[in-house]
Enzyme design. Sequence first.
Site, mmCIF file in Angstrom:
data_model
loop_
_atom_site.group_PDB
_atom_site.id
_atom_site.type_symbol
_atom_site.label_atom_id
_atom_site.label_comp_id
_atom_site.label_asym_id
_atom_site.label_seq_id
_atom_site.Cartn_x
_atom_site.Cartn_y
_atom_site.Cartn_z
ATOM 1 N N ASP A 51 -19.907 13.844 -24.223
ATOM 2 C CA ASP A 51 -19.715 13.926 -25.673
ATOM 3 C C ASP A 51 -20.071 15.329 -26.146
ATOM 4 O O ASP A 51 -21.151 15.832 -25.828
ATOM 5 C CB ASP A 51 -20.631 12.879 -26.334
ATOM 6 N N ASP A 59 -15.488 12.940 -25.265
ATOM 7 C CA ASP A 59 -14.305 13.510 -25.915
ATOM 8 C C ASP A 59 -13.703 14.632 -25.067
ATOM 9 O O ASP A 59 -14.243 15.003 -24.023
ATOM 10 C CB ASP A 59 -14.649 13.998 -27.334
ATOM 11 N N ASP A 128 -2.319 8.297 -18.355
ATOM 12 C CA ASP A 128 -2.088 6.861 -18.306
ATOM 13 C C ASP A 128 -0.910 6.535 -19.213
ATOM 14 O O ASP A 128 -0.891 6.963 -20.371
ATOM 15 C CB ASP A 128 -3.338 6.145 -18.837
ATOM 16 N N ASP A 230 0.391 1.877 -16.289
ATOM 17 C CA ASP A 230 -0.512 0.762 -16.526
ATOM 18 C C ASP A 230 0.219 -0.589 -16.555
ATOM 19 O O ASP A 230 1.230 -0.720 -17.251
ATOM 20 C CB ASP A 230 -1.189 0.993 -17.888
ATOM 21 N N GLU A 284 0.386 0.862 -11.366
ATOM 22 C CA GLU A 284 -0.808 0.046 -11.188
ATOM 23 C C GLU A 284 -0.343 -1.249 -10.535
ATOM 24 O O GLU A 284 0.556 -1.915 -11.046
ATOM 25 C CB GLU A 284 -1.478 -0.266 -12.523
ATOM 26 N N HIS A 351 -12.043 1.939 -13.545
ATOM 27 C CA HIS A 351 -12.660 1.500 -14.799
ATOM 28 C C HIS A 351 -12.538 -0.005 -15.017
ATOM 29 O O HIS A 351 -13.096 -0.514 -15.985
ATOM 30 C CB HIS A 351 -11.992 2.250 -15.959
ATOM 31 N N ASP A 352 -11.797 -0.693 -14.163
ATOM 32 C CA ASP A 352 -11.622 -2.140 -14.318
ATOM 33 C C ASP A 352 -12.499 -2.943 -13.368
ATOM 34 O O ASP A 352 -12.356 -4.169 -13.277
ATOM 35 C CB ASP A 352 -10.159 -2.528 -14.056
HETATM 36 C C1 GLC Z 1 -4.741 -2.216 -16.957
HETATM 37 C C2 GLC Z 1 -5.883 -1.288 -17.281
HETATM 38 C C3 GLC Z 1 -6.950 -2.065 -17.997
HETATM 39 C C4 GLC Z 1 -6.385 -2.620 -19.276
HETATM 40 C C5 GLC Z 1 -5.140 -3.438 -19.017
HETATM 41 C C6 GLC Z 1 -4.379 -3.672 -20.276
HETATM 42 O O1 GLC Z 1 -5.082 -3.178 -16.045
HETATM 43 O O2 GLC Z 1 -6.343 -0.675 -16.118
HETATM 44 O O3 GLC Z 1 -8.092 -1.293 -18.278
HETATM 45 O O4 GLC Z 1 -7.350 -3.411 -19.915
HETATM 46 O O5 GLC Z 1 -4.239 -2.781 -18.144
HETATM 47 O O6 GLC Z 1 -3.788 -2.486 -20.711
#
Ligand code: GLC
Length: 577
Positions: A51, A59, A128, A230, A284, A351-352
């Site tokens: 930040d 940011d 993304d 994504d 993805e 991140h998931d």
């Molecule tokens: C993908 C992303 C995830 C998001 C989901 C909906 O799986 O990696 O973080 O919540 O799509 O966009």
Amino acid sequence: MKQLIATAIFFIGVPVFVVSSCAQSPVNTFPDRQWWKEAVVYQIYPRSFKDSDGDGIGDLQGIISKLDYLKSLGIDVVWLNPIYESPNDDNGYDISDYRNIMKDFGTMEDFDALLKGMHQRHIKLVMDLVVNHTSDEHDWFKQSKSSRNNAYRNYYHWWNAEKGTPAYRWSFFDVQHDAWKFDTATNAYYLHYFSRKQPDLNWENPQVRKEVHDIMKFWADKGIDGFRMDAFQFVAKDTTFPPLPQGYEKNIIQYYGMAPGLHDYIKEMYSEVFSKYPLMTVAEGSGSTFEDAHNLVDPERHELNMAYPFEGIDLASDPKGYSLLTFKKVFSRWDSAFARKGWLSIFLANHDNARMVSRYGNDTPAFREASSKMLTTFLMTMRGTPYYYNGDELGMINIKFSSINDYRDVQTINGYKNVKDNGGDTLQYLALQQYASRDNARTPFQWDATANAGFTSGRPWINVNPDYTNVNESAQTNDPNSVLNYFRKAVALRKRNPVLVYGKYTLLEKNNPAVYAYTREGGGKKILVVLNFTAQPATVKTGISTGGAKILLCNYSIPSKDSQLRPYEAIVYQLKY
Ligand code: GLC
């Protein structure tokens, strides 16, 4: 054609990369070399990275202030989670304006400066692309829901109520897990595979696809280097929405996505966008079969560069642990399916998912460092493009919140409401979240031992892991034996040895429940990797002599000898050839 351009530009732009690999083995030793195969991707979760203005949210200026750090890692590509305008129901995965930057993150000028700063350091930027759905606050959706006759009505999936209740569809984030939301304004239901604030776009509408192509060109014209697509396997679905057979949930992708139109959509995207810009493209997921995955990335089909299969990440979803034998089987199977054609990514975190070391290694103080380094060794010595998640290079661990009030993730919060509304065991649910919640991986990056780990001068949007006084970048950067400096060494090792990218993979001691051992061979080199995945000493009998071998990397200061490995020991040998 696109790939040739990409290679040429990269060769001109980043001579270091090519020169170092050429010095070791001739360029032509491995067929079909591509920069995106040889790259190491580093994923930045912008909300939690750094930040700059004290509002407690990471940011773009924060990332800019850390560009030299990124360079010092030796990585080639940054994948940035979404930074577009968004009401943040799902931390930016609900986009309300694809051509603007989220105010929390800064301005378009900040973005331009970030891209320039990365390119000056020969780091590429992958954005993304979230186009299975938009935010319900996107102008298209506002128009779409306003009347059945609106020009944008057909941008989304609507089911008129006079037809009766639509057949059930499961939603990932909805409190009731119901993907149909009734909207009184037009007496119809709209579809949302994710949260109610993430309505699914109707890809059968050519106008929608054209809008997406225009958005992609807008960013490609700015000079970005790729897209991570994504939830893309969900864009093509059976829009007659028939009732699903029993057991559909065992293969959700087959019933929820990957409809035949998917490949046509990608091919169209290829001719409209990918063929015109030097972009790296990664989906993805990878469908539900090897055939699906191959069809996405077979170079002759002109679709995407690489898939991102979930089987390896899914196998650690049980807090009781996973079996190394299964782990070996899964990664070996994917390797062999792509050994001759197509390309994959390789990863153990994002991140998931919760933190890599907490899921696959051992996050207790005694083994956190050794097991983090061992897992890094695995990622940097396998075929496929490694995707490495920010903070894992420090060995950051799960925060394990005990109260629902500490969580910020829509998935965890709505999951909790679901359990509560249905009279379930909320304590059991919270216990599981300590292992599984995505927020474990979303706590602020730990820069130093000052307040809030040096992430912000304000109040962080999510709590900082209290172990930051011990686990932080500043302490590790000066320690030659740190997890961080091991990561740097492992990346450099991969960059010096294209055999680790392209070489033939052979699994050894398949039935050893504790040790993962394999060789990588090609271009006049043979490399042996042995990894103890357990907290106990383990024996490895590969049958390969390490006499005269050179040790390229080891996570203990003195490598073990004679087939005995210490807990989580990792050794990479260059064998005499
Ligand atoms: C993908 C992303 C995830 C998001 C989901 C909906 O799986 O990696 O973080 O919540 O799509 O966009």
